[in-house]
Design an enzyme around this catalytic site. Sequence first.
Site, PDB file in Angstrom:
ATOM      1  N   ILE A 173      38.071  38.486  30.066  1.00 25.28           N
ATOM      2  CA  ILE A 173      38.525  37.425  30.965  1.00 25.28           C
ATOM      3  C   ILE A 173      39.462  36.499  30.195  1.00 25.28           C
ATOM      4  O   ILE A 173      39.125  36.020  29.111  1.00 25.28           O
ATOM      5  CB  ILE A 173      37.325  36.621  31.508  1.00 25.28           C
ATOM      6  N   SER A 174      40.666  36.253  30.730  1.00 23.62           N
ATOM      7  CA  SER A 174      41.637  35.325  30.145  1.00 23.62           C
ATOM      8  C   SER A 174      42.004  35.766  28.720  1.00 23.62           C
ATOM      9  O   SER A 174      42.615  36.808  28.536  1.00 23.62           O
ATOM     10  CB  SER A 174      41.096  33.895  30.207  1.00 23.62           C
ATOM     11  N   SER A 175      41.609  35.006  27.687  1.00 28.03           N
ATOM     12  CA  SER A 175      41.881  35.446  26.325  1.00 28.03           C
ATOM     13  C   SER A 175      41.284  36.827  26.081  1.00 28.03           C
ATOM     14  O   SER A 175      41.885  37.667  25.393  1.00 28.03           O
ATOM     15  CB  SER A 175      41.296  34.442  25.323  1.00 28.03           C
ATOM     16  N   HIS A 208      43.264  30.745  38.096  1.00 27.80           N
ATOM     17  CA  HIS A 208      43.024  31.463  36.845  1.00 27.80           C
ATOM     18  C   HIS A 208      41.586  31.947  36.726  1.00 27.80           C
ATOM     19  O   HIS A 208      41.331  33.054  36.245  1.00 27.80           O
ATOM     20  CB  HIS A 208      43.374  30.551  35.661  1.00 27.80           C
TER      21      HIS A 208
END
Length: 449
Positions: free
Chosen positions: A175-177, A316
Amino acid sequence: MPPRAAITKGSTVSATAGTLARRPLRAVLVALHALLVALLAAGFLAAPQAAAREAAPTATLTEITNFGTNPSNLQMYLYVPESVTENPAIVVAVHYCTGSGPPMYSGTEYASLADQYGFIVVYPSVTRSSKCFDVASPQALRRGGGSDPVGIKSMVDWTVDAYDADTSRIFATGISSGAMMTNVLLGDYPDVFAAGAAFSGVPFGCFATTDGSEWNSACAQGTVTHTAQEWGDIARAAYPGYTGPRPRMQVWHGTEDDVLRYPNFGEEIKQWTNVRGVSQTPAATDTPQSGWTRTRYGGTGDQAPVEAISLQGVGHNLYTWGMAARVLTFFGLDSDGPAPQPPAGPCKVSVTTNAWSTGLTASVMITNTGTSALNGWRLGFTLPTGQTITNGWNATYTPGSGAVTATNASYNATLAPNASVSIGYQATHTGNSAAPGAFTLNGTACTTG
């Protein structure tokens, strides 16, 4: 959702042996060596792998130390289900910025799904102050170059060795990073990972920097664009000369993402369709859930070479309960696992709902009214049309709509005669807020009331 089982406290598992004893005399060594050879030949000594399978406690999150080369001082957390299969698959679940392995464990369903399907979950954890993974440095963007990818590869190698894991079924998701790291892992190690699933990420190499910065504003803003061929070349440059098979990729992105802007979604599709050598024109397009658009490239099935899910109006932080089950379907892990439980005896289910204009919560009580204990249970029911589960507790719910199966968590798998277990879920609805009308427990119809 109640927290999962607590992390093992005050206990870590080391992959290194203890201090060696003082060296004996040469003659004693020779005699011992001859004895060991004889015992091995006669079959009196167990194979080393059997002992290695006890490397970590089951059904709890455990930190593993000294797992191998680890240039950026990552931490490794491991979840091994009680029902771990022979030659298990491995899922590497990579956390977001400001996160760590334990919150990734407690905030996603991968451990619960591991209980159901028997795979092992590795949770890498950053120790640098930003709590973000390195997806920008030149070291991170080449195979064996150093930094976080090397440490994560060591975690995978340790787990393969300890549990005789299936090297053809190693997967990454984040997730994300962690989504950006998923892209990096698949680029750096295409011979290790069979597939990946990236939630709110960017293409491999998009975040590249040479000044030591972890952040690339141009990429984050969605202004770094390339042709599909250029993106593919960037990924292939991580492992020059490699000509073997490339991983499949699933990407998720919200149209209103204000951290890693939505254009990155299209750039990921360009990159991975080129890496896989398939057309950028979708082979199939559908809407698996309201507001979602799913496109598949190079194939129309659940394991297409590339799958992309766009979430209209979502920002996001798009990951929600139920998405991990779709990841497992893409990975092909949702049909593996322990043998099905035998049919239950008599059972009773009661359910109460609390509804509002567009949503509801349901509390479900399952009672084993038979004379034998259940060690593992699956409750089947059909949601009324227009209802979709968005969250749940004390069970794993798959899929989120239609015919649903609720599978026990590790901590409530045993259901003694006349014992009950309470589970529940939250769902959206389009007008019909009724409770399901019929239930089965391990395939046996239950009374309701």
